[in-house]
Design a protein around this motif. Structure first.
Motif, PDB file in Angstrom:
ATOM      1  N   ASN A 162      -8.763  -0.623   0.002  1.00  0.00           N
ATOM      2  CA  ASN A 162      -7.898  -0.586   1.188  1.00  0.00           C
ATOM      3  C   ASN A 162      -8.572  -1.248   2.378  1.00  0.00           C
ATOM      4  O   ASN A 162      -9.649  -0.850   2.811  1.00  0.00           O
ATOM      5  CB  ASN A 162      -7.545   0.862   1.527  1.00  0.00           C
ATOM      6  CG  ASN A 162      -6.598   0.954   2.700  1.00  0.00           C
ATOM      7  OD1 ASN A 162      -6.977   1.368   3.782  1.00  0.00           O
ATOM      8  ND2 ASN A 162      -5.352   0.557   2.499  1.00  0.00           N
ATOM      9  N   THR A 210       1.804   2.264  -8.093  1.00  0.00           N
ATOM     10  CA  THR A 210       2.112   0.849  -7.858  1.00  0.00           C
ATOM     11  C   THR A 210       1.723  -0.009  -9.058  1.00  0.00           C
ATOM     12  O   THR A 210       2.465  -0.901  -9.461  1.00  0.00           O
ATOM     13  CB  THR A 210       1.377   0.356  -6.587  1.00  0.00           C
ATOM     14  OG1 THR A 210       1.963   1.000  -5.448  1.00  0.00           O
ATOM     15  CG2 THR A 210       1.501  -1.140  -6.428  1.00  0.00           C
ATOM     16  N   TYR A 243       0.856  -1.191   0.000  1.00  0.00           N
ATOM     17  CA  TYR A 243       0.000   0.000   0.000  1.00  0.00           C
ATOM     18  C   TYR A 243       0.890   1.238   0.000  1.00  0.00           C
ATOM     19  O   TYR A 243       1.656   1.467   0.929  1.00  0.00           O
ATOM     20  CB  TYR A 243      -0.915   0.015   1.230  1.00  0.00           C
ATOM     21  CG  TYR A 243      -1.766   1.263   1.316  1.00  0.00           C
ATOM     22  CD1 TYR A 243      -2.752   1.521   0.363  1.00  0.00           C
ATOM     23  CD2 TYR A 243      -1.559   2.194   2.322  1.00  0.00           C
ATOM     24  CE1 TYR A 243      -3.520   2.661   0.425  1.00  0.00           C
ATOM     25  CE2 TYR A 243      -2.323   3.349   2.395  1.00  0.00           C
ATOM     26  CZ  TYR A 243      -3.304   3.574   1.442  1.00  0.00           C
ATOM     27  OH  TYR A 243      -4.060   4.722   1.498  1.00  0.00           O
ATOM     28  N   GLN A 244       0.823   1.984  -1.094  1.00  0.00           N
ATOM     29  CA  GLN A 244       1.554   3.246  -1.234  1.00  0.00           C
ATOM     30  C   GLN A 244       3.052   3.069  -1.008  1.00  0.00           C
ATOM     31  O   GLN A 244       3.694   3.854  -0.321  1.00  0.00           O
ATOM     32  CB  GLN A 244       1.005   4.298  -0.246  1.00  0.00           C
ATOM     33  CG  GLN A 244      -0.494   4.549  -0.330  1.00  0.00           C
ATOM     34  CD  GLN A 244      -0.940   5.238  -1.595  1.00  0.00           C
ATOM     35  OE1 GLN A 244      -0.756   4.693  -2.682  1.00  0.00           O
ATOM     36  NE2 GLN A 244      -1.522   6.411  -1.488  1.00  0.00           N
ATOM     37  N   SER A 268      -3.618   1.139  -3.524  1.00  0.00           N
ATOM     38  CA  SER A 268      -2.611   2.187  -3.735  1.00  0.00           C
ATOM     39  C   SER A 268      -3.012   3.140  -4.852  1.00  0.00           C
ATOM     40  O   SER A 268      -3.696   2.768  -5.802  1.00  0.00           O
ATOM     41  CB  SER A 268      -1.255   1.553  -4.086  1.00  0.00           C
ATOM     42  OG  SER A 268      -0.806   0.713  -3.048  1.00  0.00           O
ATOM     43  N   THR A 269      -2.551   4.388  -4.747  1.00  0.00           N
ATOM     44  CA  THR A 269      -2.797   5.398  -5.784  1.00  0.00           C
ATOM     45  C   THR A 269      -1.499   6.088  -6.193  1.00  0.00           C
ATOM     46  O   THR A 269      -1.529   7.181  -6.751  1.00  0.00           O
ATOM     47  CB  THR A 269      -3.787   6.456  -5.265  1.00  0.00           C
ATOM     48  OG1 THR A 269      -3.248   7.075  -4.088  1.00  0.00           O
ATOM     49  CG2 THR A 269      -5.139   5.839  -4.952  1.00  0.00           C
ATOM     50  N   ASP A 270      -0.344   5.445  -5.933  1.00  0.00           N
ATOM     51  CA  ASP A 270       0.947   6.117  -6.094  1.00  0.00           C
ATOM     52  C   ASP A 270       1.785   5.587  -7.249  1.00  0.00           C
ATOM     53  O   ASP A 270       2.992   5.786  -7.278  1.00  0.00           O
ATOM     54  CB  ASP A 270       1.757   5.978  -4.800  1.00  0.00           C
ATOM     55  CG  ASP A 270       2.084   4.518  -4.471  1.00  0.00           C
ATOM     56  OD1 ASP A 270       1.465   3.615  -5.080  1.00  0.00           O
ATOM     57  OD2 ASP A 270       2.966   4.284  -3.619  1.00  0.00           O
TER      58      ASP A 270
END
Length: 330
Positions: free
Chosen positions: A132, A111, A77-78, A107-109
């Motif tokens: 999440n 990934t 996650y992130q 995740s929003t980064d």
């Protein structure tokens, strides 16, 4: 179950990055199975694929993906900045017969793009996506999709030595009720490196009642055992691994391989002895107090850690406080 290198489930519509990654991963999958393109084209044209095989066609047996020896579950996650390092340490194992299940916990980064890049060059990568829900839920999702008879876990900011699986596999394959783990070192934010356990542990099943000696990233065990006990407790914010080992305590022999084959890197948001940590410990003690009470001092030590800083001490725990001798259920 998703194919190798595919996203499951698909990202919601309107998520441009997700759609692009899905198209790229689907393209990788089609290159591995060109028949899928031909079948889809046939259906679009209303051709023989939809109406059945052409006259004289001799069907061939469908080749299913080979079942790997080890499934490696990696929740993330992130962590796009360090995830690649963790994935590469898994894919660089001297035991190559494995699948790597990356479970993206919302995740929003970037990934998804990172995993797609690595999956394009290594078909052993499988990518699962979920809203999440925390690391325990993500690990359980990976175990549910694992195809191998043995399962290991990696975290997105840690590393394995290339011989990690090579050293543990002979131990767990020797009998069906063995959980094997290695030593590891922890690099703290201030640069300190600490080895854990500090020395060989000959009687892990007794020592683990006092404290958790077994970090999730250091373990290899039969997949069936994980499923039989229900996986990780999704209600715990921390110490999920210790609680799982306690549930497995009467069912497995725990063997320590005294080599540092795993490297943990503490991050700024790593969980320490916070209020959430203590709440998790209290839940563990409530569930396993009878087991902990079988080892002198173990229950009292767990209660001390779970209630430190509590003023006043919660009523159900008072009988177990230091310098008291009665043992009661919390």
């Amino acid at each position: 179950m998703a194919g190798l290198g595919t996203v499951e489930p698909r990202p919601p519509r309107g998520h441009a990055a997700g759609r692009r990654v899905r198209r790229e991963l689907d393209a990788v999958h089609r290159r591995r199975d060109p028949g899928a393109d031909r079948a889809r084209d046939g259906r679009r044209r209303g051709g023989a694929v939809t109406g059945g095989p052409p006259v004289g066609h001799v069907p061939t047996a469908r080749t299913e993906p080979a079942v790997p020896l080890v499934s490696v579950v990696l929740p993330t996650y992130q962590r796009a900045d360090v995830l690649g390092r963790a994935m590469r340490s898994v894919l660089a194992q001297t035991v190559t017969d494995l699948e790597l299940l990356v479970v993206d916990d919302g995740s929003t980064d970037g990934t998804a793009e990172l995993v797609a890049d690595i999956a394009r060059t290594d078909p052993r990568v499988r990518y699962l996506v979920q809203p999440n829900g925390g690391a325990p839920r993500a690990r359980n999702r990976g175990v549910a999709h694992a195809r191998a008879p043995y399962t290991a876990f990696q975290d997105s900011d840690d590393e394995w030595e290339p011989t990690f699986l090579e050293r543990l596999l002979p131990v767990v394959r020797s009998r069906p009720d063995v959980l094997a783990f290695t030593s590891h070192d922890v690099t703290h934010l201030d640069g300190r490196v600490v080895r854990l356990p500090a020395a060989h542990v000959p009687d892990v099943r007794r020592r683990i009642l006092h404290r958790n000696l077994v970090s999730t990233q250091t373990v290899l065990l039969p997949t069936a055992l994980l499923r039989d006990v229900g996986g990780f407790d999704v209600h715990l914010r921390s110490v999920q691994d210790w609680e799982l080992w306690l549930r497995l305590h009467g069912r497995v022999e725990i063997v320590h391989v005294d080599e540092v084959l795993v490297h943990l890197h503490r991050q700024a948001d790593s969980i320490s002895e916070t209020a959430g940590y203590r709440r998790s410990l209290r839940r563990v003690v409530r569930r396993h107090w009878r087991l902990l009470a079988t080892e002198p001092g173990a229950l009292r030590h767990a209660v001390r850690r779970a209630t430190i800083g509590s003023r006043p001490l919660p009523t159900p725990w008072r009988a177990l406080a230091p310098r008291r001798h009665a043992v009661e259920a919390p």
